[in-house]
Design a protein around this motif. Sequence first.
Motif, PDB file in Angstrom:
ATOM      1  N   THR A  19       1.827   1.504  11.283  1.00  0.00           N
ATOM      2  CA  THR A  19       2.140   0.419  10.348  1.00  0.00           C
ATOM      3  C   THR A  19       1.803  -0.942  10.945  1.00  0.00           C
ATOM      4  O   THR A  19       1.260  -1.820  10.261  1.00  0.00           O
TER       5      THR A  19
ATOM      6  N   GLU B 296       3.060   4.000   1.741  1.00  0.00           N
ATOM      7  CA  GLU B 296       1.627   4.157   1.523  1.00  0.00           C
ATOM      8  C   GLU B 296       1.255   5.603   1.223  1.00  0.00           C
ATOM      9  O   GLU B 296       0.347   5.862   0.421  1.00  0.00           O
TER      10      GLU B 296
ATOM     11  N   THR C 213      -4.509   2.450   2.446  1.00  0.00           N
ATOM     12  CA  THR C 213      -4.416   2.511   3.907  1.00  0.00           C
ATOM     13  C   THR C 213      -3.972   3.878   4.411  1.00  0.00           C
ATOM     14  O   THR C 213      -4.154   4.189   5.593  1.00  0.00           O
TER      15      THR C 213
ATOM     16  N   LYS D 213      -1.331  -0.421  -2.200  1.00  0.00           N
ATOM     17  CA  LYS D 213      -0.357   0.140  -1.263  1.00  0.00           C
ATOM     18  C   LYS D 213      -0.823   1.447  -0.634  1.00  0.00           C
ATOM     19  O   LYS D 213      -0.413   1.780   0.485  1.00  0.00           O
ATOM     20  N   GLY D 214      -1.667   2.192  -1.356  1.00  0.00           N
ATOM     21  CA  GLY D 214      -1.974   3.545  -0.899  1.00  0.00           C
ATOM     22  C   GLY D 214      -3.291   3.725  -0.176  1.00  0.00           C
ATOM     23  O   GLY D 214      -3.469   4.738   0.504  1.00  0.00           O
TER      24      GLY D 214
ATOM     25  N   SER E  46       2.016   6.257  -2.471  1.00  0.00           N
ATOM     26  CA  SER E  46       0.978   5.689  -3.335  1.00  0.00           C
ATOM     27  C   SER E  46      -0.319   6.487  -3.227  1.00  0.00           C
ATOM     28  O   SER E  46      -1.018   6.695  -4.224  1.00  0.00           O
TER      29      SER E  46
END
Length: 426
Positions: free
Chosen positions: A148, A395, A51, A48-49, A398
């Motif tokens: 996003t 994101e 990016t 999740k993080g 995370s």
Amino acid sequence: MSKKTIELVNKNLAKRKRAEKRFRLYGISAIGFGLACLLFLFTDIIGKGHTAFLQTYVKLNVTMDAGVLEISDINNETEVAAANYQGVIKQALRDRFPDVSGRRDKRKLYALVSNGAGFDLRKELEAKPELLGQNFDIWVLADDDIDTYIKSRGDDPAQAFTERMSDKQLLWVETLLAEGAIEKRFNRVFFENGDSREPEIAGIRGALMGSLLTLFVTFILSFPIGVAAAIYLEEYAPKNRFTDFIEVNINNLAAVPSIIFGLLGLAIFINLFEMQRSIPLVGGMVLTLMTLPTIIISSRAAIKSVPPSIKEAAMGLGASKMQVILHHTLPLAMPGMMTGAIIGMAQALGETAPLLMIGMVAFIVDIPGAINDPATALPVQIFLWSDSPERAFVERTSAAIMVLLGFLITMNAVAVWMRRRLERRW
């Protein structure tokens, strides 16, 4: 020994061996389950993080028109700082899509780029005043919804997250993509900016500086006090009921929930002494109360590990007790003390509850520069972002967790290295 007895012994022996194998299997299974949970947690956080370390930028052709900017004197710093940079950005978007008309469509068009795009334009003009009146290309931050969309799009637009975008915005973005006017770059903003309501310009620098300043105060207070307390309890304190009571309470304090220390700090430092809320000084003092038991216990263990023969030899040569402690006991016990202090600091770095109780949950945009400046901490920043409704904050939450875990793993690795590198075996 009879044959029947031998068979009974062999049967019991086989039964014990099977039980031992099952017990070993249970242990391996428990370790495997723990590692699987840890792997799942890390995979979820990194998935999740990762990016968040990339950010979408849009290329615009802007004209630094003095009339639009409302600048009459380029040497006037006040005018340059207060200029209408968003007006220049909006004009560039209208020029790029001249067929867009109507107030609603224009608002959607302007929403393609971040509200912080004007700050990038301002930095360019402040660095190069000669750009006033000129036309040039500049890469500006895209809005979080566009960011996003681009990150979730990949090579298939059908897989992209489009819930907060209109059909016209999708068409404009795809047009810019086809022209190469949209690209992803390393997200320096995430590490350079403080907190913000806008996800695309929100960063962890303010929280990171707040955590470092808080840890600085914690270390400066807790390490000398903890070491001094350990020396007294090991070398000077008489063995009686009072010292036994102190030792029991020190051990008990190490297991007290961290929020209790936050309540104690709220009652003493803020309510009684009326100190300012949400500053690293108070946060460091609260975390000092929490880490002191850990440092005292580890320092006492390090002092006990010094062989008595060294102390006796020094005293036999005429050294006083204080000289023995300062010249022999402390230098030999220092690696163990530092290891315990680093572990205590790592524990303090990840604490959230005590800091929430003293007001470090406040929304802080500015980067703190001193221990008495308003600040927040990295765990608290993660807590705040996790409660934000915008998808782009998922994101970033995370990613901030990844940064925090990186610091925690590094600090624990340093503690292990120091213990193995500096400790002496007797």
